[in-house]
Design a protein around this motif. Structure first.
Motif, PDB file in Angstrom:
ATOM      1  N   GLU A   1       0.940  -1.123   0.021  1.00  0.00           N
ATOM      2  CA  GLU A   1      -0.032  -0.022  -0.115  1.00  0.00           C
ATOM      3  C   GLU A   1       0.848   1.239   0.082  1.00  0.00           C
ATOM      4  N   THR A   2       1.943   1.255   0.695  1.00  0.00           N
ATOM      5  CA  THR A   2       2.928   2.298   0.890  1.00  0.00           C
ATOM      6  C   THR A   2       3.621   2.442  -0.449  1.00  0.00           C
ATOM      7  N   PHE A   3       4.135   1.526  -0.995  1.00  0.00           N
ATOM      8  CA  PHE A   3       4.695   1.463  -2.396  1.00  0.00           C
ATOM      9  C   PHE A   3       3.889   2.142  -3.272  1.00  0.00           C
ATOM     10  N   LYS A   4       2.448   1.678  -3.339  1.00  0.00           N
ATOM     11  CA  LYS A   4       1.638   2.349  -4.366  1.00  0.00           C
ATOM     12  C   LYS A   4       1.603   3.913  -4.331  1.00  0.00           C
ATOM     13  N   ASP A   5       1.325   4.336  -2.870  1.00  0.00           N
ATOM     14  CA  ASP A   5       1.217   5.744  -2.697  1.00  0.00           C
ATOM     15  C   ASP A   5       2.505   6.384  -3.071  1.00  0.00           C
ATOM     16  N   VAL A   6       3.660   6.007  -2.705  1.00  0.00           N
ATOM     17  CA  VAL A   6       4.949   6.454  -3.133  1.00  0.00           C
ATOM     18  C   VAL A   6       5.075   6.789  -4.651  1.00  0.00           C
ATOM     19  N   MET A   7       4.675   5.426  -5.499  1.00  0.00           N
ATOM     20  CA  MET A   7       4.836   5.649  -6.774  1.00  0.00           C
ATOM     21  C   MET A   7       4.056   6.638  -7.356  1.00  0.00           C
ATOM     22  N   LEU A   8       2.722   6.710  -7.125  1.00  0.00           N
ATOM     23  CA  LEU A   8       1.718   7.714  -7.471  1.00  0.00           C
ATOM     24  C   LEU A   8       2.130   8.985  -7.070  1.00  0.00           C
ATOM     25  N   GLU A   9       2.807   9.464  -6.137  1.00  0.00           N
ATOM     26  CA  GLU A   9       3.332  10.535  -5.602  1.00  0.00           C
ATOM     27  C   GLU A   9       4.517  10.729  -6.739  1.00  0.00           C
ATOM     28  N   HIS A  10       5.367   9.985  -6.751  1.00  0.00           N
ATOM     29  CA  HIS A  10       6.555  10.171  -7.775  1.00  0.00           C
ATOM     30  C   HIS A  10       5.734  10.374  -9.240  1.00  0.00           C
ATOM     31  N   ARG A  11       4.920   9.793  -9.617  1.00  0.00           N
ATOM     32  CA  ARG A  11       4.389  10.267 -10.694  1.00  0.00           C
ATOM     33  C   ARG A  11       3.971  11.671 -10.953  1.00  0.00           C
ATOM     34  N   ARG A  12       3.436  12.315 -10.049  1.00  0.00           N
ATOM     35  CA  ARG A  12       2.913  13.720  -9.719  1.00  0.00           C
ATOM     36  C   ARG A  12       3.883  14.439  -9.905  1.00  0.00           C
ATOM     37  N   GLN A  13       5.268  14.234  -9.332  1.00  0.00           N
ATOM     38  CA  GLN A  13       6.116  15.345  -9.082  1.00  0.00           C
ATOM     39  C   GLN A  13       6.813  15.638 -10.437  1.00  0.00           C
ATOM     40  N   VAL A  14       7.117  17.010 -10.429  1.00  0.00           N
ATOM     41  CA  VAL A  14       7.747  17.629 -11.514  1.00  0.00           C
ATOM     42  C   VAL A  14       9.109  17.376 -10.874  1.00  0.00           C
ATOM     43  N   ARG A  15      10.160  17.314 -12.283  1.00  0.00           N
ATOM     44  CA  ARG A  15      11.196  16.952 -11.754  1.00  0.00           C
ATOM     45  C   ARG A  15      12.452  17.703 -12.828  1.00  0.00           C
TER      46      ARG A  15
ATOM     47  N   LYS B   1      21.183  17.151 -10.505  1.00  0.00           N
ATOM     48  CA  LYS B   1      21.094  15.859 -11.185  1.00  0.00           C
ATOM     49  C   LYS B   1      19.498  15.814 -11.944  1.00  0.00           C
ATOM     50  N   SER B   2      19.510  15.272 -13.253  1.00  0.00           N
ATOM     51  CA  SER B   2      18.345  15.079 -13.833  1.00  0.00           C
ATOM     52  C   SER B   2      17.317  14.155 -13.122  1.00  0.00           C
ATOM     53  N   GLY B   3      16.129  14.192 -13.000  1.00  0.00           N
ATOM     54  CA  GLY B   3      15.183  13.407 -12.353  1.00  0.00           C
ATOM     55  C   GLY B   3      15.148  13.721 -10.865  1.00  0.00           C
ATOM     56  N   ASN B   4      15.796  14.681 -10.348  1.00  0.00           N
ATOM     57  CA  ASN B   4      15.529  14.970  -8.667  1.00  0.00           C
ATOM     58  C   ASN B   4      14.369  16.077  -8.995  1.00  0.00           C
ATOM     59  N   PRO B   5      13.516  15.590  -7.889  1.00  0.00           N
ATOM     60  CA  PRO B   5      12.419  16.407  -7.817  1.00  0.00           C
ATOM     61  C   PRO B   5      12.610  17.868  -7.506  1.00  0.00           C
ATOM     62  N   VAL B   6      11.688  18.649  -7.921  1.00  0.00           N
ATOM     63  CA  VAL B   6      11.887  20.313  -7.551  1.00  0.00           C
ATOM     64  C   VAL B   6      11.250  20.740  -6.547  1.00  0.00           C
ATOM     65  N   PRO B   7      11.810  21.107  -5.434  1.00  0.00           N
ATOM     66  CA  PRO B   7      11.471  21.656  -4.284  1.00  0.00           C
ATOM     67  C   PRO B   7      10.862  23.050  -4.443  1.00  0.00           C
ATOM     68  N   PHE B   8       9.813  23.192  -3.666  1.00  0.00           N
ATOM     69  CA  PHE B   8       9.480  24.824  -3.661  1.00  0.00           C
ATOM     70  C   PHE B   8      10.467  25.710  -3.126  1.00  0.00           C
ATOM     71  N   ASN B   9      10.328  26.805  -3.468  1.00  0.00           N
ATOM     72  CA  ASN B   9      11.281  28.081  -3.157  1.00  0.00           C
ATOM     73  C   ASN B   9      12.579  27.612  -4.107  1.00  0.00           C
TER      74      ASN B   9
ATOM     75  N   TYR C   1       7.457  19.289  -2.612  1.00  0.00           N
ATOM     76  CA  TYR C   1       7.815  19.146  -4.188  1.00  0.00           C
ATOM     77  C   TYR C   1       6.747  19.588  -4.998  1.00  0.00           C
ATOM     78  N   TRP C   2       7.239  20.287  -5.910  1.00  0.00           N
ATOM     79  CA  TRP C   2       6.386  20.887  -7.136  1.00  0.00           C
ATOM     80  C   TRP C   2       5.786  19.313  -7.641  1.00  0.00           C
ATOM     81  N   GLU C   3       4.138  19.378  -7.726  1.00  0.00           N
ATOM     82  CA  GLU C   3       3.455  18.325  -8.498  1.00  0.00           C
ATOM     83  C   GLU C   3       2.350  18.960  -9.345  1.00  0.00           C
ATOM     84  N   VAL C   4       1.826  17.940 -10.341  1.00  0.00           N
ATOM     85  CA  VAL C   4       0.881  18.421 -11.384  1.00  0.00           C
ATOM     86  C   VAL C   4      -0.211  18.864 -10.580  1.00  0.00           C
TER      87      VAL C   4
END
Length: 349
Positions: free
Chosen positions: A146-160, A218-226, A298-301
């Protein structure tokens, strides 16, 4: 031969094979378990010797598991498990089904060992580190999944960094765009930045998220706000750019606000290559109507954001004012708290 029950030769898990065979017999009206067991023994490869005193499916499965062919099967399953990869945009349910099947086939039952293999299968170190921190204290593998699912969906929403995005102006619903070769007639006569369609055009409306000028991320790193970032127009290779309104003549053509252009590593109007420029830098923040920003995470869709030009402190803006070519004017204006300063990502690749 299609009407024969499945054959066992050591290339299936014994319990799965028995289940398939019993299902086959049930479909054909064979319900007597002694008869089904006799059929099962007859469908086992002749190189796998079965004792004459086998009188139950449990004992038959135990014999099959003790045979050398099952040892090979487990080793092959473990090899496949090591090679399994969860793709960032792949089918999560299919991955988990494959993972649990291979784990069972390889006889991996220890929870911590299963966690270890799951972490190895993650698409990259970023997802792996996040997942590791969240499952470390979990004792139920169902909760791990269940946690894996949440992390993967979060990962897909993140702008990198390296993501391709379409950026929508929230109030007007139009997407930030550029067309290579289309320039302003005024100012520095650089390429136009404008808003156009209500549906994103993947040729003209995609922007690549890049690090700020002279920064290395590094390419692929999520983009934090600020964070200070750049936006490179995919089709033209130009960077979203602005400059001080007091550097004449750089006012926008309609509202006379601060001009926004696209500029960068292409031959510009003056015959010189446009180098990376601090005027390509934009401060990413969650949109706020006050000076108090929630810059956590982090920045998300779907996040409503503002982009403030770092050199001039004015924010990326648009409005219903149209230029002579019918495109919606984009400018930099004020401090970023107004409705016209709202943007959001609707396409992420």
């Amino acid at each position: 031969m299609g009407d024969l029950p499945p054959r066992y030769d050591g290339t299936l898990h014994p319990e799965v094979w028995v289940q398939d065979l019993r299902f086959f017999c049930a479909l054909r009206g064979i319900h007597d378990q002694a008869t089904v067991l006799s059929i099962a023994i007859l469908r086992i490869d002749h190189n796998i010797l079965i004792p004459r005193d086998i009188d139950s499916f449990n004992s038959l499965v135990s014999v099959l598991k003790d045979h050398v062919t099952h040892s090979v099967f487990r080793a092959v399953s473990l090899e496949k498990l090591n090679k399994l990869k969860c793709e960032s945009n792949g089918d999560i349910s299919k991955f988990i089904a494959k993972f649990t099947s291979l784990s069972s086939n390889a006889n991996i039952t220890d929870q911590e060992e299963k966690k270890s293999y799951l972490l190895r299968n993650m698409p990259n170190d970023i997802v792996r580190d996040v997942l590791r921190s969240r499952i470390e204290k979990l004792n139920s593998f169902d909760k791990v999944i269940e946690t894996f699912k949440d992390v993967m969906l979060e990962h897909r929403r993140q702008v990198r960094y390296g993501s391709k995005i379409a950026l929508k102006h929230v109030v007007t619903g139009r997407f930030l765009s550029c067309i290579k070769g289309m320039r302003y007639d005024t100012g520095f006569k650089q390429h136009m930045a404008f808003c156009n369609s209500w549906q994103p055009d993947k040729l003209q409306d995609l922007w690549i998220v890049i690090p700020a000028c002279e920064q290395h991320v590094k390419s692929g790193n999520p983009v934090p706000f600020n964070s200070v970032i750049g936006l490179k127009h995919q089709q033209s290779g130009l960077n979203l750019h602005s400059h001080d309104i007091d550097s004449p003549p750089t006012k926008s053509p309609v509202t006379k606000q601060q001009e926004v252009t696209c500029y960068g590593r292409v031959m510009e109007w003056n015959g010189h290559d446009g180098p990376p420029d601090v005027n390509d830098n934009w401060l990413l923040q969650r949109h706020s109507t006050t000076s108090n920003y929630d810059n956590s995470g982090y920045w998300e869709v779907g996040d409503i954001i503002s982009l403030r030009h770092t050199n001039t402190k004015r924010s990326l803006s648009s409005h219903d004012f149209m230029m002579n070519n019918g495109f919606q004017e984009v400018t930099c204006h004020a401090d970023g708290h107004e409705e016209n300063h709202k943007w959001c990502v609707e396409v992420l690749e």
